[in-house]
Design a protein around this motif. Structure first.
Motif, PDB file in Angstrom:
ATOM      1  N   GLU A  62       0.851  -1.201   0.000  1.00 21.83           N
ATOM      2  CA  GLU A  62       0.000   0.000   0.000  1.00 21.83           C
ATOM      3  C   GLU A  62       0.882   1.244   0.000  1.00 21.83           C
ATOM      4  N   ILE A  63       0.620   2.154  -0.945  1.00 22.36           N
ATOM      5  CA  ILE A  63       1.383   3.406  -1.063  1.00 22.36           C
ATOM      6  C   ILE A  63       0.416   4.553  -1.323  1.00 22.36           C
ATOM      7  N   GLU A  64       0.948   5.773  -1.282  1.00 26.20           N
ATOM      8  CA  GLU A  64       0.221   6.964  -1.705  1.00 26.20           C
ATOM      9  C   GLU A  64       1.087   7.696  -2.713  1.00 26.20           C
ATOM     10  N   VAL A  65       0.445   8.321  -3.689  1.00 21.34           N
ATOM     11  CA  VAL A  65       1.143   9.125  -4.681  1.00 21.34           C
ATOM     12  C   VAL A  65       0.520  10.510  -4.641  1.00 21.34           C
ATOM     13  N   VAL A  66       1.358  11.544  -4.526  1.00 20.41           N
ATOM     14  CA  VAL A  66       0.849  12.910  -4.466  1.00 20.41           C
ATOM     15  C   VAL A  66       1.491  13.753  -5.554  1.00 20.41           C
ATOM     16  N   ALA A  81       7.584   2.993 -11.616  1.00 18.60           N
ATOM     17  CA  ALA A  81       6.552   2.057 -12.068  1.00 18.60           C
ATOM     18  C   ALA A  81       5.305   2.163 -11.194  1.00 18.60           C
ATOM     19  N   ALA A  82       5.484   2.393  -9.899  1.00 20.38           N
ATOM     20  CA  ALA A  82       4.345   2.536  -8.991  1.00 20.38           C
ATOM     21  C   ALA A  82       3.543   3.794  -9.314  1.00 20.38           C
ATOM     22  N   VAL A  83       4.238   4.873  -9.635  1.00 21.46           N
ATOM     23  CA  VAL A  83       3.558   6.119  -9.989  1.00 21.46           C
ATOM     24  C   VAL A  83       2.745   5.922 -11.266  1.00 21.46           C
ATOM     25  N   GLY A 119       3.538   1.900   2.925  1.00 23.82           N
ATOM     26  CA  GLY A 119       3.348   3.191   3.572  1.00 23.82           C
ATOM     27  C   GLY A 119       4.077   4.350   2.936  1.00 23.82           C
ATOM     28  N   ASP A 120       4.868   4.104   1.883  1.00 21.93           N
ATOM     29  CA  ASP A 120       5.578   5.199   1.212  1.00 21.93           C
ATOM     30  C   ASP A 120       4.590   6.212   0.644  1.00 21.93           C
ATOM     31  N   ARG A 121       4.921   7.489   0.785  1.00 16.56           N
ATOM     32  CA  ARG A 121       4.170   8.548   0.107  1.00 16.56           C
ATOM     33  C   ARG A 121       5.099   9.092  -0.966  1.00 16.56           C
ATOM     34  N   ILE A 122       4.836   8.702  -2.192  1.00 11.18           N
ATOM     35  CA  ILE A 122       5.682   9.095  -3.313  1.00 11.18           C
ATOM     36  C   ILE A 122       5.211  10.458  -3.805  1.00 11.18           C
ATOM     37  N   GLU A 123       6.137  11.405  -3.888  1.00  8.90           N
ATOM     38  CA  GLU A 123       5.831  12.761  -4.324  1.00  8.90           C
ATOM     39  C   GLU A 123       6.416  12.986  -5.708  1.00  8.90           C
TER      40      GLU A 123
END
Length: 100
Positions: A3-7, A29-31, A68-72
Protein backbone atom coordinates in the motif's frame (compact mmCIF):
# COMPACT_ATOMS: atom_id res chain seq x y z
CA UNK A 1 0.74 -6.12 -2.47
CA UNK A 2 2.22 -2.95 -0.99
CA UNK A 3 0.00 0.00 0.00
CA UNK A 4 1.38 3.41 -1.06
CA UNK A 5 0.22 6.96 -1.70
CA UNK A 6 1.14 9.12 -4.68
CA UNK A 7 0.85 12.91 -4.47
CA UNK A 8 1.17 15.64 -7.06
CA UNK A 9 0.47 19.35 -6.89
CA UNK A 10 -0.09 21.20 -10.16
CA UNK A 11 -0.46 24.96 -10.39
CA UNK A 12 -4.23 24.77 -10.11
CA UNK A 13 -4.95 21.64 -8.05
CA UNK A 14 -3.42 18.82 -6.06
CA UNK A 15 -4.16 15.14 -5.81
CA UNK A 16 -3.41 12.29 -3.45
CA UNK A 17 -4.04 8.76 -4.72
CA UNK A 18 -3.87 5.60 -2.63
CA UNK A 19 -2.73 2.52 -4.52
CA UNK A 20 -1.62 -1.04 -4.03
CA UNK A 21 1.27 -2.29 -6.15
CA UNK A 22 3.09 -5.64 -6.24
CA UNK A 23 6.15 -6.06 -4.02
CA UNK A 24 9.37 -5.22 -5.84
CA UNK A 25 7.81 -2.38 -7.88
CA UNK A 26 10.08 0.61 -8.52
CA UNK A 27 8.97 4.12 -7.58
CA UNK A 28 8.50 5.22 -11.17
CA UNK A 29 6.55 2.06 -12.07
CA UNK A 30 4.34 2.54 -8.99
CA UNK A 31 3.56 6.12 -9.99
CA UNK A 32 2.60 4.98 -13.47
CA UNK A 33 0.49 2.12 -12.08
CA UNK A 34 -1.59 4.43 -9.85
CA UNK A 35 -3.08 6.18 -12.89
CA UNK A 36 -2.13 9.76 -12.07
CA UNK A 37 -1.19 10.41 -15.70
CA UNK A 38 -4.89 10.24 -16.60
CA UNK A 39 -5.60 13.08 -14.15
CA UNK A 40 -2.70 15.26 -15.38
CA UNK A 41 -2.14 14.62 -19.12
CA UNK A 42 0.67 17.21 -19.34
CA UNK A 43 2.68 15.41 -16.66
CA UNK A 44 5.81 13.73 -18.05
CA UNK A 45 6.53 10.88 -15.66
CA UNK A 46 9.54 9.70 -17.64
CA UNK A 47 11.76 12.59 -16.51
CA UNK A 48 10.18 14.22 -13.46
CA UNK A 49 11.99 13.86 -10.14
CA UNK A 50 10.34 11.72 -7.46
CA UNK A 51 10.70 11.70 -3.70
CA UNK A 52 9.44 10.02 -0.58
CA UNK A 53 8.24 12.17 2.31
CA UNK A 54 10.12 15.25 1.06
CA UNK A 55 13.41 13.57 0.16
CA UNK A 56 14.36 13.34 -3.51
CA UNK A 57 15.27 9.82 -4.61
CA UNK A 58 18.35 9.73 -6.84
CA UNK A 59 17.28 6.74 -8.96
CA UNK A 60 13.50 6.18 -8.80
CA UNK A 61 13.73 3.53 -11.53
CA UNK A 62 15.75 1.31 -9.18
CA UNK A 63 14.39 2.20 -5.70
CA UNK A 64 11.70 -0.29 -4.64
CA UNK A 65 8.57 0.94 -2.87
CA UNK A 66 7.90 -0.01 0.72
CA UNK A 67 4.59 -0.24 2.54
CA UNK A 68 3.35 3.19 3.57
CA UNK A 69 5.58 5.20 1.21
CA UNK A 70 4.17 8.55 0.11
CA UNK A 71 5.68 9.10 -3.31
CA UNK A 72 5.83 12.76 -4.32
CA UNK A 73 6.06 13.92 -7.92
CA UNK A 74 8.03 17.17 -8.20
CA UNK A 75 7.48 19.89 -10.81
CA UNK A 76 10.41 21.84 -12.23
CA UNK A 77 10.96 25.24 -10.63
CA UNK A 78 9.73 28.19 -12.67
CA UNK A 79 12.41 30.44 -11.20
CA UNK A 80 15.63 29.75 -9.34
CA UNK A 81 15.04 30.83 -5.69
CA UNK A 82 18.62 32.05 -5.33
CA UNK A 83 18.27 34.25 -8.40
CA UNK A 84 14.94 35.66 -7.16
CA UNK A 85 16.51 36.56 -3.78
CA UNK A 86 19.50 38.17 -5.50
CA UNK A 87 17.24 40.32 -7.69
CA UNK A 88 15.09 41.32 -4.71
CA UNK A 89 18.19 42.34 -2.72
CA UNK A 90 19.53 44.36 -5.65
CA UNK A 91 16.17 46.12 -6.01
CA UNK A 92 16.09 46.93 -2.28
CA UNK A 93 19.66 48.26 -2.39
CA UNK A 94 18.78 50.49 -5.36
CA UNK A 95 15.70 51.82 -3.58
CA UNK A 96 17.79 52.56 -0.48
CA UNK A 97 20.31 54.52 -2.58
CA UNK A 98 17.60 56.58 -4.24
CA UNK A 99 15.80 57.35 -0.95
CA UNK A 100 18.49 57.79 1.72
Amino acid sequence: MVEIEVVYAAEDRQMLLAAAVPEGTSLRAAVRACGIEAQFPALDLADCPLGIFGKVIADPDVRVVQAGDRIEIYRPLLADPKEVRRLRAAKAALAKQQNP
